[in-house]
Every structure is written in structure tokens, then in C-alpha cells.
Write a protein that holds these residues in place. Sequence first.
Motif, PDB file in Angstrom:
ATOM      1  N   LEU A   1       0.828  -1.203   0.000  1.00  0.00           N
ATOM      2  CA  LEU A   1       0.000   0.000   0.000  1.00  0.00           C
ATOM      3  C   LEU A   1       0.869   1.262   0.000  1.00  0.00           C
ATOM      4  CD1 LEU A   1      -2.883   0.988   0.017  1.00  0.00           C
ATOM      5  CD2 LEU A   1      -2.835   0.935   2.510  1.00  0.00           C
ATOM      6  N   ARG A   2       1.967   1.240   0.734  1.00  0.00           N
ATOM      7  CA  ARG A   2       2.875   2.395   0.753  1.00  0.00           C
ATOM      8  C   ARG A   2       3.523   2.607  -0.614  1.00  0.00           C
ATOM      9  NH1 ARG A   2       6.000   2.003   6.568  1.00  0.00           N
ATOM     10  NH2 ARG A   2       4.098   2.078   7.813  1.00  0.00           N
ATOM     11  N   ILE A   3       3.968   1.523  -1.233  1.00  0.00           N
ATOM     12  CA  ILE A   3       4.578   1.630  -2.568  1.00  0.00           C
ATOM     13  C   ILE A   3       3.553   2.140  -3.578  1.00  0.00           C
ATOM     14  CG2 ILE A   3       5.547   0.283  -4.482  1.00  0.00           C
ATOM     15  CD1 ILE A   3       6.936  -1.453  -2.374  1.00  0.00           C
ATOM     16  N   ASN A   4       2.326   1.631  -3.486  1.00  0.00           N
ATOM     17  CA  ASN A   4       1.263   2.067  -4.387  1.00  0.00           C
ATOM     18  C   ASN A   4       0.969   3.553  -4.202  1.00  0.00           C
ATOM     19  OD1 ASN A   4      -0.757   1.938  -6.281  1.00  0.00           O
ATOM     20  ND2 ASN A   4      -2.295   1.258  -4.816  1.00  0.00           N
ATOM     21  N   ARG A   5       0.936   4.014  -2.965  1.00  0.00           N
ATOM     22  CA  ARG A   5       0.670   5.421  -2.694  1.00  0.00           C
ATOM     23  C   ARG A   5       1.796   6.295  -3.265  1.00  0.00           C
ATOM     24  NH1 ARG A   5      -0.736   5.523   2.771  1.00  0.00           N
ATOM     25  NH2 ARG A   5      -2.903   5.430   2.153  1.00  0.00           N
ATOM     26  N   VAL A   6       3.042   5.884  -3.102  1.00  0.00           N
ATOM     27  CA  VAL A   6       4.180   6.642  -3.615  1.00  0.00           C
ATOM     28  C   VAL A   6       4.151   6.686  -5.144  1.00  0.00           C
ATOM     29  CG1 VAL A   6       6.695   6.597  -3.872  1.00  0.00           C
ATOM     30  CG2 VAL A   6       5.674   6.321  -1.617  1.00  0.00           C
ATOM     31  N   LEU A   7       3.892   5.544  -5.766  1.00  0.00           N
ATOM     32  CA  LEU A   7       3.857   5.508  -7.234  1.00  0.00           C
ATOM     33  C   LEU A   7       2.706   6.337  -7.790  1.00  0.00           C
ATOM     34  CD1 LEU A   7       4.767   1.779  -7.957  1.00  0.00           C
ATOM     35  CD2 LEU A   7       6.195   3.792  -8.276  1.00  0.00           C
TER      36      LEU A   7
END
Length: 193
Positions: free
Chosen positions: A100-106
Motif C-alpha cells: 500500500l505504501r509503494i502504491n501510494r508513492v507511485l
Amino acid sequence: MNSSSSTEGTQNPEGGRRYYNPYEDLHGPAFDIRPVKNLYQIPTTPEFLFQEEAALKRRSFSDNITFYTGCAYLTGAVTGAGVGLVQGVKAGEAGDSLKLRINRVLNGSGHTGRKFGNRLGVIGLLYAGVEGGIVAARGEDDSINSILAGLGTGVLFRAAAGIRSAAVAGAIGGLAVGAVVTGKQVLRRYVPI
């Protein structure tokens, strides 16, 4: 087959095999590359295929549009991606998973990068168009064209927001381009190339 047959090349110091050297028969000053700088000396002046190109002192209108739009879009996209990356990292919550963190950053990087890139790309396109029009109207190529193009670009970019906003944006655009032109002339004068 005899190893000492009549093949071209140099004799191995230990004897036996002969190795092929394709440059063995090339002699003379044209082939002397002992100072390595002779091999890698690249001309510093621009090279042109046609004399008409050498006579031109500036890029063509279509080259300017491509250059300014592309550079502005790339600058905006990279800057926006960096801003979106920071926003995405800051928006993380304590219970979020790594996915979820990676998705939010991307998502933040992509969204903000596109937004900044599109805005700066439009500004680059407007600047190239206005500058080309001013050069065609004035018939001269000097720094006044660039400053007027910055002023006109700011006015056109913010024209939909009202007269006051367009005037402020025009002043900012003219001052920004004036600073860039001045900095370029200072660099050209005081920094040896």
C-alpha cells in the motif's frame, strides 16, 4: 598444414605461430597515432553538412517548439515526480502494508509528475510560439525577443484567470527570462569555455 605458411602477420617472439595484424602494412604520417591525442582530438567548432546550415545563427521555428516543449515537459515531470514521491511518503499511515505504501508513492509520483509536466510543457510551447512570432515580426534576433516572449507567455498562460493574474504572470515571466538571459551573458563573458 604448416604453421609457418605464407600468411601475413608478425612473427611471435617465442617462434611458431604468426599472428595477423591488419595494420601492419600501413605506414606514414597519416597512420601515426603515437601521441594518443592525435587520435582523440575532436574539433570544437560545430560541423555542418551544408553551408546553409552554417549560415543560420538560431534554431528553426519547429526546432524551437520541439526543444522548449520537450525540455519543459521533462523538467516538470521529473520535478513533479519528486514532489509526488515526498507527498506519498509523508501520506503513509502507521498500519499500511508495504504494498500500500509503494502504491501510494507511485500514484503520487505519477499524478504530480504528469500535472507538473503538462503545465510546464504548455508554457514551453507558448514560449516557443510567442518567441517565433516576435522574431518574425521584428526581423531581429536579440535578447529583447526572449524577454518579450517571457512576458507574453505569462500573460497567455494566465489569461483565463483574469487581467490582474495575467499581468502578474506576465511580469514574472518577463523577469524570469530576463534573469536567464542576463545569467547567460554573464556566463558567456566571464566563464571560459
